[in-house]
Scaffold this motif. Structure first.
Motif, short mmCIF file in Angstrom:
data_model
loop_
_atom_site.label_atom_id
_atom_site.label_comp_id
_atom_site.label_asym_id
_atom_site.label_seq_id
_atom_site.Cartn_x
_atom_site.Cartn_y
_atom_site.Cartn_z
N GLY A 42 -14.69 22.62 9.43
CA GLY A 42 -15.42 21.43 9.86
C GLY A 42 -16.30 20.88 8.74
O GLY A 42 -16.38 19.67 8.52
N VAL A 43 -16.96 21.78 8.01
CA VAL A 43 -17.79 21.36 6.87
C VAL A 43 -16.95 20.65 5.83
O VAL A 43 -17.33 19.60 5.31
CB VAL A 43 -18.53 22.59 6.26
N ALA A 44 -15.78 21.22 5.52
CA ALA A 44 -14.89 20.60 4.53
C ALA A 44 -14.43 19.22 4.99
O ALA A 44 -14.38 18.27 4.19
CB ALA A 44 -13.69 21.51 4.27
N LEU A 45 -14.11 19.08 6.26
CA LEU A 45 -13.67 17.78 6.79
C LEU A 45 -14.81 16.76 6.74
O LEU A 45 -14.58 15.59 6.38
CB LEU A 45 -13.15 17.93 8.21
N VAL A 46 -16.01 17.20 7.07
CA VAL A 46 -17.17 16.29 7.00
C VAL A 46 -17.38 15.84 5.56
O VAL A 46 -17.61 14.65 5.30
CB VAL A 46 -18.44 16.98 7.56
N MET A 47 -17.29 16.77 4.62
CA MET A 47 -17.47 16.41 3.22
C MET A 47 -16.41 15.41 2.77
O MET A 47 -16.70 14.46 2.03
CB MET A 47 -17.45 17.66 2.35
N GLY A 48 -15.17 15.61 3.23
CA GLY A 48 -14.12 14.64 2.91
C GLY A 48 -14.43 13.26 3.46
O GLY A 48 -14.25 12.24 2.78
N GLY A 49 -14.92 13.21 4.68
CA GLY A 49 -15.30 11.93 5.27
C GLY A 49 -16.45 11.27 4.53
O GLY A 49 -16.45 10.04 4.31
N LEU A 108 -25.19 25.33 5.24
CA LEU A 108 -25.45 26.14 4.05
C LEU A 108 -26.78 26.89 4.17
O LEU A 108 -26.88 28.07 3.82
CB LEU A 108 -25.44 25.26 2.80
N VAL A 109 -27.80 26.21 4.68
CA VAL A 109 -29.11 26.86 4.88
C VAL A 109 -28.98 27.98 5.92
O VAL A 109 -29.52 29.08 5.72
CB VAL A 109 -30.17 25.83 5.30
N ALA A 110 -28.28 27.71 7.01
CA ALA A 110 -28.11 28.72 8.06
C ALA A 110 -27.45 29.98 7.47
O ALA A 110 -27.88 31.11 7.75
CB ALA A 110 -27.28 28.17 9.20
N MET A 154 -22.70 8.86 7.24
CA MET A 154 -23.01 9.66 6.05
C MET A 154 -24.16 10.62 6.31
O MET A 154 -24.35 11.57 5.55
CB MET A 154 -23.28 8.75 4.87
N LEU A 155 -24.91 10.41 7.38
CA LEU A 155 -25.93 11.40 7.76
C LEU A 155 -25.31 12.72 8.17
O LEU A 155 -26.00 13.72 8.30
CB LEU A 155 -26.80 10.87 8.90
N SER A 156 -23.99 12.74 8.36
CA SER A 156 -23.33 13.99 8.68
C SER A 156 -23.43 14.99 7.53
O SER A 156 -23.14 16.17 7.71
CB SER A 156 -21.86 13.75 9.05
N LEU A 157 -23.89 14.54 6.38
CA LEU A 157 -24.21 15.48 5.30
C LEU A 157 -25.23 16.50 5.77
O LEU A 157 -25.25 17.63 5.28
CB LEU A 157 -24.78 14.73 4.09
N ASN A 158 -26.07 16.11 6.72
CA ASN A 158 -27.04 17.06 7.28
C ASN A 158 -26.33 18.27 7.87
O ASN A 158 -26.81 19.39 7.76
CB ASN A 158 -27.89 16.39 8.35
#
Length: 114
Positions: free
Chosen positions: A99-106, A82-84, A72-76
């Protein structure tokens, strides 16, 4: 409460990463000594944020299984992307957004387990 602590750990870690970026950006093009660099408020904010993030992370590990908490630290990854994009105006391509969308799904799937 565990998920709130996890979110706080993520936010502190992200703040630390952003402060590191600002610190090195302030050093760019300047011929300053290490002593001058060590007086950077951005560097100290980074160290404090990452330090407090570590302490909160230890609280998270007391409450959640590491197999759930750590992924869940992959939220980083999501937050820093988003900051970048919106703070540092960096280009983020479609593959990266996928990749961001897949991480959020996970994260959502793991969040249901926690």
């Amino acid at each position: 409460m565990s998920l709130i602590l996890l979110l706080v750990a993520c936010l502190l870690t992200c703040l630390g990463q952003v402060a590191q970026k600002y610190a090195v950006e302030s050093w760019r093009g300047e011929d300053s000594s290490w002593a001058e660099k060590l007086r950077s408020p951005w560097l100290w904010l980074a160290l404090l944020s990452l330090g407090f993030g570590l302490l909160v992370w230890l609280l998270v590990l007391q409450r959640l299984e590491v197999g759930v908490a750590y992924p869940m630290l992959s939220l980083n990854f999501v937050l820093i992307t988003l900051v970048a994009r919106f703070v540092f105006h960096e280009t983020v391509d479609r593959r990266h957004w996928l990749g961001v969308a897949l991480v959020m799904g996970g994260v959502v799937l793991l969040g249901q387990h926690a």
